[in-house]
Every structure is written in structure tokens, then in C-alpha cells.
Write a protein that holds these residues in place. Structure first.
Motif, PDB file in Angstrom:
ATOM      1  N   GLN A 103       0.860  -1.181   0.000  1.00  3.45           N
ATOM      2  CA  GLN A 103       0.000   0.000   0.000  1.00  3.45           C
ATOM      3  C   GLN A 103       0.901   1.238   0.000  1.00  3.45           C
ATOM      4  OE1 GLN A 103      -2.040   1.747   3.567  1.00  3.45           O
ATOM      5  NE2 GLN A 103      -3.868   0.847   2.628  1.00  3.45           N
ATOM      6  N   LEU A 104       0.595   2.193  -0.894  1.00  2.00           N
ATOM      7  CA  LEU A 104       1.373   3.419  -1.029  1.00  2.00           C
ATOM      8  C   LEU A 104       0.480   4.632  -0.804  1.00  2.00           C
ATOM      9  CD1 LEU A 104       3.103   2.621  -4.458  1.00  2.00           C
ATOM     10  CD2 LEU A 104       3.959   2.020  -2.183  1.00  2.00           C
ATOM     11  N   ASP A 105       1.086   5.731  -0.323  1.00  2.00           N
ATOM     12  CA  ASP A 105       0.342   6.979  -0.360  1.00  2.00           C
ATOM     13  C   ASP A 105       0.496   7.588  -1.751  1.00  2.00           C
ATOM     14  OD1 ASP A 105       2.772   8.379  -0.463  1.00  2.00           O
ATOM     15  OD2 ASP A 105       2.684   9.044   1.623  1.00  2.00           O
ATOM     16  N   LEU A 106      -0.114   8.737  -1.976  1.00  2.00           N
ATOM     17  CA  LEU A 106      -0.113   9.326  -3.310  1.00  2.00           C
ATOM     18  C   LEU A 106       1.214   9.972  -3.683  1.00  2.00           C
ATOM     19  CD1 LEU A 106      -3.707  10.855  -3.403  1.00  2.00           C
ATOM     20  CD2 LEU A 106      -2.942   8.572  -4.086  1.00  2.00           C
ATOM     21  N   TYR A 107       2.155   9.959  -2.743  1.00  2.00           N
ATOM     22  CA  TYR A 107       3.522  10.411  -3.016  1.00  2.00           C
ATOM     23  C   TYR A 107       4.472   9.237  -3.193  1.00  2.00           C
ATOM     24  CZ  TYR A 107       1.810  14.969  -1.421  1.00  2.00           C
ATOM     25  OH  TYR A 107       1.095  16.137  -1.272  1.00  2.00           O
ATOM     26  N   VAL A 115      -6.354   5.691 -12.211  1.00  2.00           N
ATOM     27  CA  VAL A 115      -6.883   7.011 -12.556  1.00  2.00           C
ATOM     28  C   VAL A 115      -7.917   7.431 -11.524  1.00  2.00           C
ATOM     29  CG1 VAL A 115      -8.055   8.396 -14.313  1.00  2.00           C
ATOM     30  CG2 VAL A 115      -6.498   6.553 -15.007  1.00  2.00           C
ATOM     31  N   ASP A 116      -7.765   8.641 -11.007  1.00  2.00           N
ATOM     32  CA  ASP A 116      -8.749   9.226 -10.099  1.00  2.00           C
ATOM     33  C   ASP A 116      -9.593  10.198 -10.912  1.00  2.00           C
ATOM     34  OD1 ASP A 116     -10.167  10.736  -8.206  1.00  2.00           O
ATOM     35  OD2 ASP A 116      -8.618  10.440  -6.684  1.00  2.00           O
ATOM     36  N   ASP A 117     -10.836   9.824 -11.191  1.00  3.29           N
ATOM     37  CA  ASP A 117     -11.686  10.647 -12.043  1.00  3.29           C
ATOM     38  C   ASP A 117     -12.180  11.906 -11.347  1.00  3.29           C
ATOM     39  OD1 ASP A 117     -11.905   9.032 -14.539  1.00  3.29           O
ATOM     40  OD2 ASP A 117     -12.642   7.534 -13.128  1.00  3.29           O
ATOM     41  N   VAL A 118     -12.095  11.952 -10.025  1.00  2.00           N
ATOM     42  CA  VAL A 118     -12.524  13.142  -9.280  1.00  2.00           C
ATOM     43  C   VAL A 118     -11.446  14.217  -9.322  1.00  2.00           C
ATOM     44  CG1 VAL A 118     -13.210  14.046  -7.028  1.00  2.00           C
ATOM     45  CG2 VAL A 118     -14.062  11.816  -7.791  1.00  2.00           C
ATOM     46  N   THR A 119     -10.210  13.835  -8.995  1.00  2.00           N
ATOM     47  CA  THR A 119      -9.116  14.803  -8.972  1.00  2.00           C
ATOM     48  C   THR A 119      -8.451  14.968 -10.342  1.00  2.00           C
ATOM     49  OG1 THR A 119      -7.453  13.135  -8.399  1.00  2.00           O
ATOM     50  CG2 THR A 119      -8.627  14.191  -6.578  1.00  2.00           C
ATOM     51  N   LYS A 120      -8.823  14.111 -11.302  1.00  2.00           N
ATOM     52  CA  LYS A 120      -8.235  14.129 -12.647  1.00  2.00           C
ATOM     53  C   LYS A 120      -6.736  13.842 -12.603  1.00  2.00           C
ATOM     54  CE  LYS A 120     -12.247  15.148 -14.277  1.00  2.00           C
ATOM     55  NZ  LYS A 120     -13.059  14.065 -14.873  1.00  2.00           N
ATOM     56  N   ARG A 121      -6.340  12.941 -11.711  1.00  2.00           N
ATOM     57  CA  ARG A 121      -4.945  12.518 -11.636  1.00  2.00           C
ATOM     58  C   ARG A 121      -4.796  11.125 -12.234  1.00  2.00           C
ATOM     59  NH1 ARG A 121      -4.520  17.274 -10.581  1.00  2.00           N
ATOM     60  NH2 ARG A 121      -3.263  18.178  -8.916  1.00  2.00           N
ATOM     61  N   VAL A 122      -3.729  10.931 -13.008  1.00  2.00           N
ATOM     62  CA  VAL A 122      -3.385   9.636 -13.585  1.00  2.00           C
ATOM     63  C   VAL A 122      -2.048   9.220 -12.978  1.00  2.00           C
ATOM     64  CG1 VAL A 122      -2.894   8.370 -15.715  1.00  2.00           C
ATOM     65  CG2 VAL A 122      -4.566  10.237 -15.728  1.00  2.00           C
ATOM     66  N   TYR A 123      -2.011   8.043 -12.355  1.00  3.42           N
ATOM     67  CA  TYR A 123      -0.819   7.529 -11.684  1.00  3.42           C
ATOM     68  C   TYR A 123      -0.255   6.364 -12.491  1.00  3.42           C
ATOM     69  CZ  TYR A 123      -2.822  10.177  -7.804  1.00  3.42           C
ATOM     70  OH  TYR A 123      -3.344  11.171  -7.024  1.00  3.42           O
TER      71      TYR A 123
END
Length: 264
Positions: A73-77, A228-236
Motif C-alpha cells: 500500500q502506497l500513499d499518493l507520493y 486514474v482518479d476521475d474526481v481529482t483528474k490525476r493519472v498515476y
């Protein structure tokens, strides 16, 4: 490894209109151009990540690596928050199931999907009975917003596979648009997916009825996991060879301009 200034500002064309038309059997309309801009890169403490999924309710990512004994498990950083002990063989893909807060992983060589709780305990195993070379098997897994499960077979042949509720194969669709297929993530639109290719070093927006809607060359080698987070519009995206987490911003306009400091 850090990307140079030009790569950090790389904008890759993306289609908001095409995404909205996913799964329609009519020909795709001329898209309205958006952008996918590289916002940040984060060094991972783990090596050779393969597969990525998002628990957006908790704001965390999950990944698997070349070490088959753990799920991370990772955080978003990209910081490691937790690792689950799991006696695997060749983990290559992972999906978070929000319906019961569990995980699904794929074993490439065994051609299995495996259901885990958040302590790493095995709840279920299902062999898909696929043939092929040992290291050309299952690579990606995802659940769409209706809870349907999909997996990718990496190559020889590349396959997009939809599973039944009992996690046996419902349908198979041969893929030919990339050198191989390393991960997938469902969009909110039924039948539309983000698909990664390691060998082609690219990200694709793909519709199971109409094929590739858009493709994006990535500025780093061996992309192996996408979420992909569709709420924040971030693609990891994680890279197997650089051991980095790359964070993109998906925009609805063609400007590609950055607004403020990079965020996860």
C-alpha cells in the motif's frame, strides 16, 4: 531519476469527448482536445512495481512488485504505508474492490486471479485455464464501476478478457494495437479503459467496441501499472525499470498549462 524540464511540462493530447462516447457503437466524433500533463515524479522504496490500483475513498494506491511475497500500500507520493504478506509466485496486476474493501491480484505464470483481504489472507483462487508461454500470461486486472472484472493477457496472444461473476472467462478479445499489454484501468464509461503497454511505452484510451480512441507516448521506459482518479483528474503510472511513481493531471482543455505547484 528526474525528468528534464521539457519532459516535466510534456502535455499529451487526451479526448474528453471520446471518453464520453466510449461504448457507443456509432463512429467516434472528432474529439475535443484535453491534456495529460506530468505534474510530479516520486521515488519508490520498492523495486520493479508491476500493476497499480486506487482506493480513492482512503486516498491510497496498491501495487505488486517482483517480490511475490508482499502486496504494498502506497500513499499518493509513493511512500510505502503497509505491506501484506502473501506467498505468491509471479504477481503482475492488482485491483481494489470497493464493494467489500478487498484486493484482487493476478498470478502471471499460474494464469490465476486471487482474492485477498486487506491482511493478505487468500479468500478465493480461480484458474482461467489459459495456455501460452510462462512469462506471457496475465498482466493486468481491474473492476469497472458496475463491479465487472476484466484481465489482460500480456502477449502471444494479447487478450482482453471479461470474467463472469464466478470469475471464469465470459469473453475474450484479441488485442493487436501494441507490442504487449501491461495493465488496465476502467473509466466511468462502460466498455472504456485505459491500457498500458510496456514494450510500446504508451498509454491508450481504448473502447472494447471501437478500439483505440487515443494513444499517448510516455516519457519513461517500462510503464507497468496505471490508476486514474476521475474526481481529482490525476493519472498515476509506475515504471518497472525506474522504480518511480509518475503523476499526471488530466485536463478538459487543450492548454496543458500548469496551475500552481505540483500536487499528488
Amino acid at each position: 531519476m528526474r525528468l528534464n524540464k521539457l519532459a516535466l511540462r510534456l502535455a499529451i493530447a487526451v479526448s474528453a469527448a471520446a471518453a464520453l462516447q466510449c461504448s457507443s457503437r456509432a463512429p467516434a466524433a472528432t474529439p475535443v482536445t484535453g491534456s495529460l500533463e506530468l505534474m510530479a515524479t516520486h521515488r519508490l522504496a520498492i523495486t520493479e512495481p508491476s500493476g497499480l490500483t486506487l482506493d480513492d475513498s482512503a486516498g491510497v494506491l496498491w501495487t505488486v512488485t517482483n517480490n511475490p511475497d508482499f502486496v504494498y500500500q502506497l500513499d499518493l507520493y509513493g511512500h510505502t504505508l503497509k505491506k501484506l504478506r502473501y506467498a505468491g509466485e509471479d504477481l503482475e496486476g492488482i485491483a481494489y474492490d470497493s464493494s467489500d474493501r478487498t484486493l484482487w491480484v493476478v498470478e502471471e505464470n499460474r494464469r490465476e486471479v486471487v482474492h485477498l483481504d486487506l491482511e493478505g489472507n487468500v479468500l478465493e483462487r480461480q484458474s482461467l485455464g489459459l495456455a501460452g508461454k510462462k512469462n506471457s500470461g496475465l498482466e493486468g486486472i481491474c473492476l469497472d464501476h458496475a463491479g465487472h472484472m476484466f484481465v489482460l493477457n500480456e502477449k502471444k496472444p494479447g487478450l482482453f478478457i471479461e470474467l463472469k461473476p464466478d470469475h471464469t472467462i465470459a469473453t475474450q478479445q484479441k488485442l493487436t494495437f501494441a507490442g504487449d499489454y501491461s495493465d488496465l484501468f476502467a473509466t466511468p464509461q462502460p466498455g472504456c479503459f485505459w491500457i498500458l503497454s510496456d514494450q510500446s511505452q504508451a498509454l491508450y484510451l481504448w473502447d472494447k467496441n471501437k478500439g483505440v480512441l487515443r494513444d499517448y507516448v510516455l516519457p519513461f521506459p517500462k510503464p507497468e501499472g496505471v490508476a486514474v482518479d476521475d474526481v481529482t483528474k490525476r493519472v498515476y503510472v509506475v515504471s518497472d525499470s525506474t522504480n518511480m511513481l509518475y503523476v499526471f493531471k488530466m485536463a478538459n482543455t487543450g492548454s496543458g498549462a500548469s496551475t500552481g505547484a505540483p500536487k499528488p
